[in-house]
Write a protein that holds these residues in place. Structure first.
Motif, short mmCIF file in Angstrom:
data_model
loop_
_atom_site.label_atom_id
_atom_site.label_comp_id
_atom_site.label_asym_id
_atom_site.label_seq_id
_atom_site.Cartn_x
_atom_site.Cartn_y
_atom_site.Cartn_z
N VAL A 158 9.30 52.70 -0.76
CA VAL A 158 8.18 53.45 -1.30
C VAL A 158 6.96 52.54 -1.41
CG1 VAL A 158 7.33 54.81 -3.26
CG2 VAL A 158 9.75 54.94 -2.59
N LEU A 159 5.84 53.01 -0.90
CA LEU A 159 4.57 52.29 -1.01
C LEU A 159 3.81 52.78 -2.24
CD1 LEU A 159 2.27 50.47 0.18
CD2 LEU A 159 1.47 52.54 1.36
N ILE A 160 3.41 51.85 -3.10
CA ILE A 160 2.44 52.16 -4.15
C ILE A 160 1.08 51.86 -3.53
CG2 ILE A 160 1.73 51.74 -6.53
CD1 ILE A 160 4.45 50.51 -7.06
N ALA A 161 0.40 52.88 -3.08
CA ALA A 161 -0.75 52.68 -2.19
C ALA A 161 -1.95 52.09 -2.92
CB ALA A 161 -1.14 54.00 -1.54
N HIS A 162 -2.19 52.50 -4.14
CA HIS A 162 -3.35 52.07 -4.93
C HIS A 162 -4.68 52.58 -4.38
CE1 HIS A 162 -1.67 49.14 -7.87
NE2 HIS A 162 -0.71 49.02 -6.97
N ASP A 163 -4.79 52.68 -3.07
CA ASP A 163 -6.09 52.92 -2.46
C ASP A 163 -5.90 53.33 -1.01
OD1 ASP A 163 -8.88 52.90 -2.27
OD2 ASP A 163 -9.05 50.99 -3.31
N VAL A 164 -6.96 53.87 -0.41
CA VAL A 164 -7.04 53.99 1.04
C VAL A 164 -7.99 52.87 1.46
CG1 VAL A 164 -7.70 55.44 2.99
CG2 VAL A 164 -6.65 56.47 0.97
N PHE A 165 -7.43 51.79 1.96
CA PHE A 165 -8.20 50.55 2.05
C PHE A 165 -9.26 50.56 3.14
CE2 PHE A 165 -4.78 49.06 -0.65
CZ PHE A 165 -5.46 48.25 -1.53
N HIS A 166 -9.05 51.32 4.21
CA HIS A 166 -10.12 51.35 5.21
C HIS A 166 -11.34 52.08 4.67
CE1 HIS A 166 -8.34 55.32 6.32
NE2 HIS A 166 -9.58 55.62 6.70
N GLN A 167 -11.12 53.02 3.76
CA GLN A 167 -12.26 53.68 3.11
C GLN A 167 -12.92 52.76 2.10
OE1 GLN A 167 -10.77 57.43 1.62
NE2 GLN A 167 -10.74 58.36 3.65
N ARG A 168 -12.12 51.97 1.40
CA ARG A 168 -12.70 50.98 0.48
C ARG A 168 -13.57 50.00 1.26
NH1 ARG A 168 -11.95 48.02 -4.55
NH2 ARG A 168 -10.96 49.89 -5.32
N VAL A 192 1.29 52.17 6.65
CA VAL A 192 1.82 53.19 5.75
C VAL A 192 2.92 54.02 6.41
CG1 VAL A 192 -0.36 53.30 4.48
CG2 VAL A 192 0.07 54.94 6.32
N ALA A 193 2.91 54.11 7.74
CA ALA A 193 3.90 54.92 8.44
C ALA A 193 5.30 54.32 8.40
CB ALA A 193 3.47 55.14 9.89
N THR A 194 5.43 53.07 7.93
CA THR A 194 6.74 52.42 7.87
C THR A 194 7.52 52.77 6.60
OG1 THR A 194 5.75 50.44 6.91
CG2 THR A 194 5.96 50.50 9.30
N PHE A 195 6.94 53.57 5.72
CA PHE A 195 7.57 53.86 4.43
C PHE A 195 8.21 55.25 4.42
CE2 PHE A 195 4.66 50.47 3.44
CZ PHE A 195 5.33 49.73 2.49
N ASP A 196 9.25 55.39 3.59
CA ASP A 196 9.87 56.70 3.40
C ASP A 196 8.99 57.60 2.53
OD1 ASP A 196 12.30 55.85 4.70
OD2 ASP A 196 12.82 54.78 2.86
N ALA A 197 8.32 57.00 1.58
CA ALA A 197 7.54 57.77 0.62
C ALA A 197 6.34 56.95 0.18
CB ALA A 197 8.38 58.18 -0.57
N ILE A 198 5.30 57.63 -0.29
CA ILE A 198 4.06 56.97 -0.68
C ILE A 198 3.59 57.55 -2.00
CG2 ILE A 198 1.65 56.51 -0.06
CD1 ILE A 198 2.51 56.95 2.89
N ILE A 199 3.23 56.67 -2.92
CA ILE A 199 2.64 57.07 -4.20
C ILE A 199 1.13 56.90 -4.09
CG2 ILE A 199 2.46 56.53 -6.66
CD1 ILE A 199 5.37 55.53 -6.51
N ALA A 200 0.40 58.00 -4.24
CA ALA A 200 -1.06 57.98 -4.18
C ALA A 200 -1.63 58.04 -5.59
CB ALA A 200 -1.58 59.16 -3.36
N ILE A 201 -2.79 57.42 -5.78
CA ILE A 201 -3.38 57.33 -7.12
C ILE A 201 -4.24 58.53 -7.47
CG2 ILE A 201 -5.51 56.11 -6.52
CD1 ILE A 201 -4.92 54.22 -8.92
#
Length: 425
Positions: A158-168, A192-201
């Motif tokens: 699971v990715l804790i994304a924190h952000d969309v970094f290319h937009q930052r 991000v495509a390497t993860f099973d799940a993603i947590i968005a803020i």
């Protein structure tokens, strides 16, 4: 590298978090958000192990906020101390010991937003695992995504994304800064495509991340502050000073840049209209300013912010760049303060119930909004009242429910049963 003994809890599944720094509530936005996720994971019955990859770790040991075991890539625990294991960590430790701080000047236009792991660090991550199966692997931002290669046996990633970094990065460039590393959309999508799940803020980030990783489960978990959903307006309203406001921030580039803009272009106009206007500033951002601004008190790091904020009428967040969600505003709301912010600061926040903030763009509009709220105490009081109905969005209970939903629907095995009430953090 030695692996700490793992405390077992009746065969509870193991969750491992790979993160830049030991998460601390209120320390900074990323640390606070990692604590949001960790508390929810613990409430679902997992035991915790943290792998800290950052360089700024040597010195006196800080105890984790939750029961867990911890491995440091760049430090070795010796008694109550963490001794540096690498030259980079030793250099950071020496710089901190000598008090060698370089303020971010207005001309400093390189903004470091993260650091990718080296191959040597990836290897050491694999060596720092407890000798038991990893049921849930949590990765703190795409900058630590290579840790997946070190823990291929993890059941759920699971990715804790924190952000969309290319937009930052785009936001920083639009404001004249050079982000480092420069993250482009293709690189972020690949990670991000390497993860099973993603947590968005926030919901906006969830939509963007789902488009980049259509095979992954994506859920929004809003940041949690300790008393979210239990905000009560103070009975001693007479303590509020209508012309006194508050700002909280770390020394991150967007905070320093925003506060500098406010002090140079907005605050003089406010003081010209409200001569006794006063602003209390707290957090690491204070170290980036000289303290000679009229009507401004720099408090530095403050353990109990309510000691200051109970006297303030409202808060400000004059942020001009960045993305994600501004956790300092959640802190404001949970302290019972409304806020005046920019469109950038307001991005990502739920629109219902009516939010406890006003949006102002540009120097003149921002100054007029601050002056207006100072001269109209009833409006500042209305924003404070709105915090009561708004803060449940940011409660621990809401975060636990969203995490359980993510784990049940998006990963390989169901989430465990919740911990008993006595075992909850």
């Amino acid at each position: 590298m030695t692996v700490p003994d793992l405390v077992r809890h009746d065969g509870a599944p193991l969750a491992v978090l790979v993160c830049e720094a030991l998460p601390r509530s209120g320390e900074n936005g990323p640390g606070s958000y990692n604590m949001t996720v960790l508390r929810a994971v613990a409430a679902l019955g997992y035991r915790l192990h943290l792998i800290v990859t950052g360089l700024n770790v040597a010195g006196e040991r800080v105890e984790p906020e939750l029961p867990c075991t911890v491995s440091y890539l760049h430090a070795r625990p010796v008694g109550r101390w963490l001794l540096p294991l690498s030259l980079s960590a030793a250099a950071r430790w020496l710089k901190n010991r000598l008090g060698l701080k370089v303020r971010k000047g207005a001309a400093d236009k390189v903004a470091w937003i993260g650091r990718f792991l080296s191959e040597a660090e990836v290897v050491r991550i694999g060596q720092s695992l407890p000798p038991v199966p990893v049921d849930l692997l949590l990765i703190d931002t795409i900058f630590r995504a290579d840790a997946l290669r070190a823990i291929p046996q993890a059941r759920n990633k699971v990715l804790i994304a924190h952000d969309v970094f290319h937009q930052r990065c785009a936001s920083f460039r639009a404001n004249g800064f050079m982000p480092r590393p420069a993250v482009e959309a293709d690189l972020e999508a690949q990670r991000v495509a390497t993860f099973d799940a993603i947590i968005a803020i926030n919901p906006h980030d969830a939509t963007e991340l789902a488009a980049m990783a259509p095979a992954a489960g994506v859920r929004t978990i809003l940041p949690v502050v300790a008393n979210a959903g239990r905000v009560q307006l103070q009975s001693g309203a007479h303590e509020r000073e209508p012309h006194r406001i508050f700002y909280l921030g770390s020394k991150a580039y967007h905070n320093v840049d925003g506060l500098r803009w406010f002090l140079e272009h907005v605050w003089p106009v406010v003081r010209a209209n409200v001569p006794d206007a006063h602003m209390d500033v707290a957090g690491g951002v204070c170290g980036e300013f000289s303290g000679d601004q009229p009507g401004v008190t720099l408090h530095g790091r403050v353990e109990d912010l309510s000691v200051i904020t109970r006297h303030c009428s409202f808060a400000v967040n004059p942020v001009l760049m960045g993305s994600g969600i501004k956790i300092k505003m959640v802190d404001y709301f949970c302290l019972g303060l409304g806020c005046i912010t920019t469109g950038n600061g307001a991005a990502g926040f739920p629109e219902q119930p009516p939010p406890p903030f006003d949006v102002a763009e540009g120097k003149a509009d921002f100054a007029a909004s601050v002056v207006g709220a100072m001269q109209q105490p009833d409006h500042a009081a209305l924003l404070r009242e709105r915090t009561i109905a708004y803060t449940p969005h940011f409660s621990h209970e809401a975060a636990v429910a969203r995490l359980r939903e993510l784990l049940v629907s998006a990963v390989a095995t169901p989430a465990p049963a919740p911990a008993t009430a006595a075992a909850r953090p």
